[in-house]
Design an enzyme around this catalytic site. Structure first.
Site, PDB file in Angstrom:
ATOM      1  N   HIS A 317       0.860  -1.190   0.000  1.00 43.88           N
ATOM      2  CA  HIS A 317       0.000   0.000   0.000  1.00 43.88           C
ATOM      3  C   HIS A 317       0.891   1.234   0.000  1.00 43.88           C
ATOM      4  CE1 HIS A 317      -3.987   1.705   0.543  1.00 43.88           C
ATOM      5  NE2 HIS A 317      -3.400   2.634   1.245  1.00 43.88           N
ATOM      6  N   ALA A 318       0.800   2.055  -1.067  1.00 39.72           N
ATOM      7  CA  ALA A 318       1.743   3.168  -1.234  1.00 39.72           C
ATOM      8  C   ALA A 318       1.689   4.124  -0.049  1.00 39.72           C
ATOM      9  CB  ALA A 318       1.394   3.931  -2.515  1.00 39.72           C
ATOM     10  N   HIS A 347       0.480  11.679  -6.165  1.00 33.77           N
ATOM     11  CA  HIS A 347      -0.163  11.799  -4.852  1.00 33.77           C
ATOM     12  C   HIS A 347       0.877  11.700  -3.735  1.00 33.77           C
ATOM     13  CE1 HIS A 347      -3.538  11.225  -1.961  1.00 33.77           C
ATOM     14  NE2 HIS A 347      -2.583  10.621  -1.288  1.00 33.77           N
ATOM     15  N   GLU A 348       1.678  10.639  -3.788  1.00 28.48           N
ATOM     16  CA  GLU A 348       2.658  10.446  -2.705  1.00 28.48           C
ATOM     17  C   GLU A 348       3.686  11.574  -2.700  1.00 28.48           C
ATOM     18  OE1 GLU A 348       0.392   7.375  -1.770  1.00 28.48           O
ATOM     19  OE2 GLU A 348       1.825   8.503  -0.581  1.00 28.48           O
ATOM     20  N   HIS A 351       2.501  14.618  -0.922  1.00 24.42           N
ATOM     21  CA  HIS A 351       2.710  14.606   0.531  1.00 24.42           C
ATOM     22  C   HIS A 351       4.126  15.097   0.862  1.00 24.42           C
ATOM     23  CE1 HIS A 351      -0.990  12.781   1.880  1.00 24.42           C
ATOM     24  NE2 HIS A 351      -0.832  11.700   1.133  1.00 24.42           N
ATOM     25  N   GLU A 375      -4.173  15.359   2.421  1.00 31.45           N
ATOM     26  CA  GLU A 375      -4.641  14.552   1.286  1.00 31.45           C
ATOM     27  C   GLU A 375      -5.013  15.422   0.099  1.00 31.45           C
ATOM     28  OE1 GLU A 375      -3.476  11.423   3.260  1.00 31.45           O
ATOM     29  OE2 GLU A 375      -3.987  11.652   1.152  1.00 31.45           O
ATOM     30  N   HIS A 477      -7.291   0.608   5.351  1.00 33.30           N
ATOM     31  CA  HIS A 477      -7.319   1.620   6.402  1.00 33.30           C
ATOM     32  C   HIS A 477      -8.021   1.139   7.659  1.00 33.30           C
ATOM     33  CE1 HIS A 477      -6.488   3.531   2.638  1.00 33.30           C
ATOM     34  NE2 HIS A 477      -6.017   4.575   3.264  1.00 33.30           N
ATOM     35  N   TYR A 487     -10.048  11.797   3.363  1.00 31.75           N
ATOM     36  CA  TYR A 487     -10.120  11.730   1.906  1.00 31.75           C
ATOM     37  C   TYR A 487     -11.383  12.406   1.397  1.00 31.75           C
ATOM     38  CZ  TYR A 487      -6.237   8.553   2.426  1.00 31.75           C
ATOM     39  OH  TYR A 487      -5.021   8.000   2.751  1.00 31.75           O
TER      40      TYR A 487
HETATM   41  C1  LIG Z   1       3.432   7.311   6.709  1.00 30.19           C
HETATM   42  C2  LIG Z   1       2.078   7.529   6.120  1.00 30.19           C
HETATM   43  O1  LIG Z   1       1.156   6.753   6.313  1.00 30.19           O
HETATM   44  N1  LIG Z   1       1.927   8.643   5.354  1.00 30.19           N
HETATM   45  C3  LIG Z   1       0.638   8.959   4.734  1.00 30.19           C
HETATM   46  C4  LIG Z   1       0.659  10.378   4.192  1.00 30.19           C
HETATM   47  C5  LIG Z   1       0.640  11.375   5.344  1.00 30.19           C
HETATM   48  O2  LIG Z   1      -0.381  11.381   6.060  1.00 30.19           O
HETATM   49  O3  LIG Z   1       1.636  12.099   5.523  1.00 30.19           O
HETATM   50  C6  LIG Z   1       0.440   8.008   3.548  1.00 30.19           C
HETATM   51  O4  LIG Z   1       1.287   7.944   2.714  1.00 30.19           O
HETATM   52  N2  LIG Z   1      -0.725   7.301   3.502  1.00 30.19           N
HETATM   53  C7  LIG Z   1      -0.936   6.291   2.459  1.00 30.19           C
HETATM   54  C8  LIG Z   1      -2.077   6.657   1.518  1.00 30.19           C
HETATM   55  C9  LIG Z   1      -1.963   5.778   0.264  1.00 30.19           C
HETATM   56  C10 LIG Z   1      -3.114   5.885  -0.756  1.00 30.19           C
HETATM   57  C11 LIG Z   1      -4.466   5.714  -0.122  1.00 30.19           C
HETATM   58  O5  LIG Z   1      -4.620   4.979   0.832  1.00 30.19           O
HETATM   59  N3  LIG Z   1      -5.489   6.340  -0.741  1.00 30.19           N
HETATM   60  C12 LIG Z   1      -6.866   6.037  -0.300  1.00 30.19           C
HETATM   61  C13 LIG Z   1      -7.872   7.096  -0.761  1.00 30.19           C
HETATM   62  C14 LIG Z   1      -7.568   7.777  -2.027  1.00 30.19           C
HETATM   63  C15 LIG Z   1      -8.136   7.337  -3.203  1.00 30.19           C
HETATM   64  C16 LIG Z   1      -7.927   8.029  -4.381  1.00 30.19           C
HETATM   65  C17 LIG Z   1      -7.130   9.175  -4.383  1.00 30.19           C
HETATM   66  O6  LIG Z   1      -6.956   9.913  -5.505  1.00 30.19           O
HETATM   67  C18 LIG Z   1      -6.531   9.599  -3.202  1.00 30.19           C
HETATM   68  C19 LIG Z   1      -6.753   8.897  -2.031  1.00 30.19           C
HETATM   69  C20 LIG Z   1      -7.285   4.666  -0.859  1.00 30.19           C
HETATM   70  O7  LIG Z   1      -6.517   4.123  -1.666  1.00 30.19           O
HETATM   71  O8  LIG Z   1      -8.340   4.186  -0.447  1.00 30.19           O
HETATM   72  C21 LIG Z   1      -2.947   4.777  -1.784  1.00 30.19           C
HETATM   73  C22 LIG Z   1      -2.641   5.433  -3.102  1.00 30.19           C
HETATM   74  C23 LIG Z   1      -3.204   6.836  -2.989  1.00 30.19           C
HETATM   75  C24 LIG Z   1      -3.040   7.194  -1.537  1.00 30.19           C
HETATM   76  C25 LIG Z   1      -1.963   8.129   1.129  1.00 30.19           C
HETATM   77  O9  LIG Z   1      -0.974   8.517   0.527  1.00 30.19           O
HETATM   78  O10 LIG Z   1      -2.913   8.883   1.462  1.00 30.19           O
HETATM   79 ZN   LIG Z   2      -2.419  10.619   0.688  1.00 29.21          ZN
END
Ligand SMILES: CC(=O)N[C@@H](CC(=O)O)C(=O)NC[C@H](CC1(C(=O)N[C@@H](Cc2ccc(O)cc2)C(=O)O)CCCC1)C(=O)O
Ligand SMILES: [Zn+2]
Length: 620
Positions: A317-318, A347-348, A351, A375, A477, A487
């Protein structure tokens, strides 16, 4: 202190607090570095040892937070006028479950979370008697690319059997322990209350509900159009009279993003993708530097994990990581060459850009103005990056589709990710908050989950669910203990910011065609908000970025999102009327989901009917 005046006394309390906070700033950065590194080592090499080490460090951090909260409580806030100092002291004392003195139970919480996240990240879903596959990239790719109803159902069910179902027995204790820990100090009702406190607003819960209701008509029109197109493709027999769409044919394991079924919905010029993984990251970095924001620091390229290792289990999970030492910032991603993955790269990296923007603030302020802001920043460039003009500029699209049908095609594709997501982004924490409140107990976890999925998303499970299933656990999550309403907030806020930045950049024309690439005025305005971190309540950050534009506000507003998609909504309404497609679905019935007492409405009637027949037969 002889002859000290009253104001000097004030200064001495404040001066002491400032001295304390300066020392704290260094100590907290040091221990957070160790904690983050332990988390990184675990997520990039899942073993019992790395899990134990991570748990040790999370408990060391809890001890540190506990001790420093005690130290900070020593100061008499009434003697300190400086709001900045009192805000910082407040953050030192806002330590959540770390205020709970029972370290045995705190370790149990960490163990449970590690165990559930471990199940999730190592699970392999079986698609038949002999083949079991990991979620990324295998099952994700089947759900994205297969167009066979049964094959999709097998991957959908296989994943849930291997992930959620395997951790169902762990979740009730996890919930109870979190609630016990967070209630200890008496500041919060339950764990959901604590999560919501990140938004510093007593009306937050009703505000997001109002936003969701305002966005529902747009979603219902998209849902009706997509349902008609999928019904044409898969056959009307797969679509119940209730109006719901089968959850597994929308191109995404959780039906949260529908862009992968775009080909069924409308013809679209396919993308050239003569890309490499590294080029994906360079293209993303180039976008940020083009608007005057930072490039990735040297350690980013040295320490990141950008491809899935072949020799060990990892969290695919990215995620983006801030090691808090102003030098070490990383991405962990099992990157593959798809356009969806290119969006995730942006996206990453978004951040990371936020981390870099606030890196010189006191450590306590190195955070998003609220979690939704972090986000929103991660996503904001994708609103520019995905425009056909931009994709052509970077060689990802062969030619720009003609204006009008190209417009609708493009808006439809954007809606399949940005609009389709809204009910999902909203419902996860509706479920979790109801669990933490005790309104949803373990024997109705799954039924409540599907009530919300059916009601808000208008989808239903292709495979009959039982209360032995734990489908919330099949979404990262939930076992990961990561809040999700951020989100939903992000998807609203990012359109407010996009509108504001396009205005600041003097880019005219429809919102959905605006691309802030190469525009440093937009970048400067964005950075002005980013560098505030969480130093001020988030309304001030919203005002900072929207200031001087017609969307100027300190609140969340759905208007810019609705403005962005208004051409599409008109087209959808016209199209749905033309095929006299009934909007919406039966919000009180959910096919394939038994109700709380184990019998669903219609099967309860069937059973009674069966009983009467049997008794009658006895008398014949
Ligand atoms: C150390 C740590 O944890 N760091 C935090 C960042 C921080 O808080 O500093 C972090 O990297 N969180 C991981 C999480 C990963 C992803 C995610 O979970 N996305 C959601 C919802 C979504 C869906 C579509 C979209 O366009 C955007 C989001 C899902 O996939 O359901 C998966 C790929 C996309 C973003 C993220 O980057 O938000
Ligand atoms: Zn994010």
């Amino acid at each position: 202190l002889v002859g000290t005046t009253w104001s000097q006394t004030l200064v001495s309390e404040e001066a002491a607090a400032i001295a304390y906070l300066e020392e704290y700033d260094k100590l907290t950065a040091d221990i957070h570095y160790q904690y983050t590194e332990a988390g990184w080592i675990y997520e990039t090499n899942i073993t019992d040892e790395t899990l134990a080490n991570m748990t040790d460090w999370s408990l060391k951090l809890s001890d540190f937070n506990y001790r420093e909260a005690k130290n900070a409580s020593r100061f008499d806030m009434s003697k300190i006028n400086n709001q900045n100092i009192t805000r910082l002291l407040g953050k030192v004392m806002d330590i959540g479950t770390a205020a709970f003195p029972d370290t045995v139970k705190l370790r149990k919480i960490s163990d449970l979370e590690g165990e559930m996240a471990g199940i999730y990240s190592t699970a392999k879903g079986c698609i038949n008697a002999t083949t079991c596959l990991p979620l990324e990239p295998d099952l994700v790719n089947i759900i994205a690319n297969s167009r066979h109803y049964e094959e999709l159902a097998a991957a959908w069910k296989g994943w849930r059997d291997a992930s959620g179902k395997k951790m169902k027995h762990l979740y009730p204790e996890y919930v109870n322990l979190l609630n016990e820990a967070i209630k200890f100090e008496g500041k919060f009702e339950d764990m959901g209350d604590y999560y919501r406190s990140d938004y510093e607003s007593p009306t937050f819960e009703s505000d997001v509900r109002a936003l969701f209701q305002e966005l529902a008509p747009l979603y219902e029109n998209l849902h009706a159009y997509v349902r008609r197109k999928l019904r044409q493709h898969y056959g009307a027999d797969k679509f119940p009279t209730t109006g719901h769409i089968p959850a597994h044919i929308l191109g995404n394991m959780w039906a949260q993003d529908w862009t992968n079924v775009y080909d069924i919905l409308a013809p679209y010029p396919n993308k050239g993708s003569n890309y490499t993984i590294t080029r994906m990251y360079k293209v993303a970095e180039d976008f940020f530097t083009s608007i005057g924001l930072n490039k990735m620091p040297p350690l980013f390229w040295e320490n990141s994990m950008l491809v899935k290792p072949v020799d060990r289990d990892v969290f695919c999970h990215a995620s983006a990581w801030d090691f808090g030492n102003k030098r070490d910032f990383r991405i962990k991603q099992c990157t593959s060459l798809t356009d969806e993955q290119l969006l995730t790269v942006h996206h990453e990296m978004g951040h990371i850009i936020y981390y870099l923007a606030y890196q010189d603030l006191p450590y306590l302020y190195r955070d998003g103005a609220n979690p939704g802001f972090h986000e929103g920043m991660a996503d904001i460039v994708t609103l520019s990056f995905q425009t056909p003009e931009h994709l052509k500029k970077i060689g990802f699209l062969d030619d720009v589709p003609a204006q009008n049908e190209g417009d609708i095609n493009f808006l439809l594709r954007m809606a399949l990710s940005k609009v389709a997501f809204l009910p999902f982004g909203y419902l996860i924490d509706q479920w979790r908050w109801s669990v933490f409140r005790g309104d949803t107990l373990p024997d109705s976890y799954n039924e409540k989950w599907w009530d919300l999925r059916c009601d808000f998303q208008g989808i239903f499970p292709p495979v009959k669910r039982t209360n032995a299933d734990f489908d919330p656990g099949a979404k990262f999550h939930v076992p990961g203990g990561v809040p999700y309403i951020s989100y939903f907030v992000s998807f609203v806020a990012q359109f407010q910011w996009h509108k504001a930045l396009c205005k600041v950049a003097n880019i005219s024309g429809p919102l959905h065609r605006c691309d802030i690439y190469n525009n440093t005025m937009a970048g400067t305005r964005l950075n002005d908000m980013l560098k505030m971190g969480s130093a001020r309540p988030w309304g001030e950050a919203m005002l900072k970025i929207t200031n001087g534009t017609d969307g100027q506000t300190n609140k969340l507003s759905a208007a810019p999102l609705l403005e962005y998609f208004s051409p599409l909504l008109k087209w959808l309404q016209h199209n749905n009327r033309k095929y006299n497609e009934t909007l919406g679905w039966d919000k009180k019935k959910c096919p394939n989901v038994p109700s709380a007492n184990g019998l669903s409405g219609n099967s309860r009637i069937q059973n009674i009917g069966f009983l009467i027949t049997a008794i009658f037969a006895l008398f014949i």
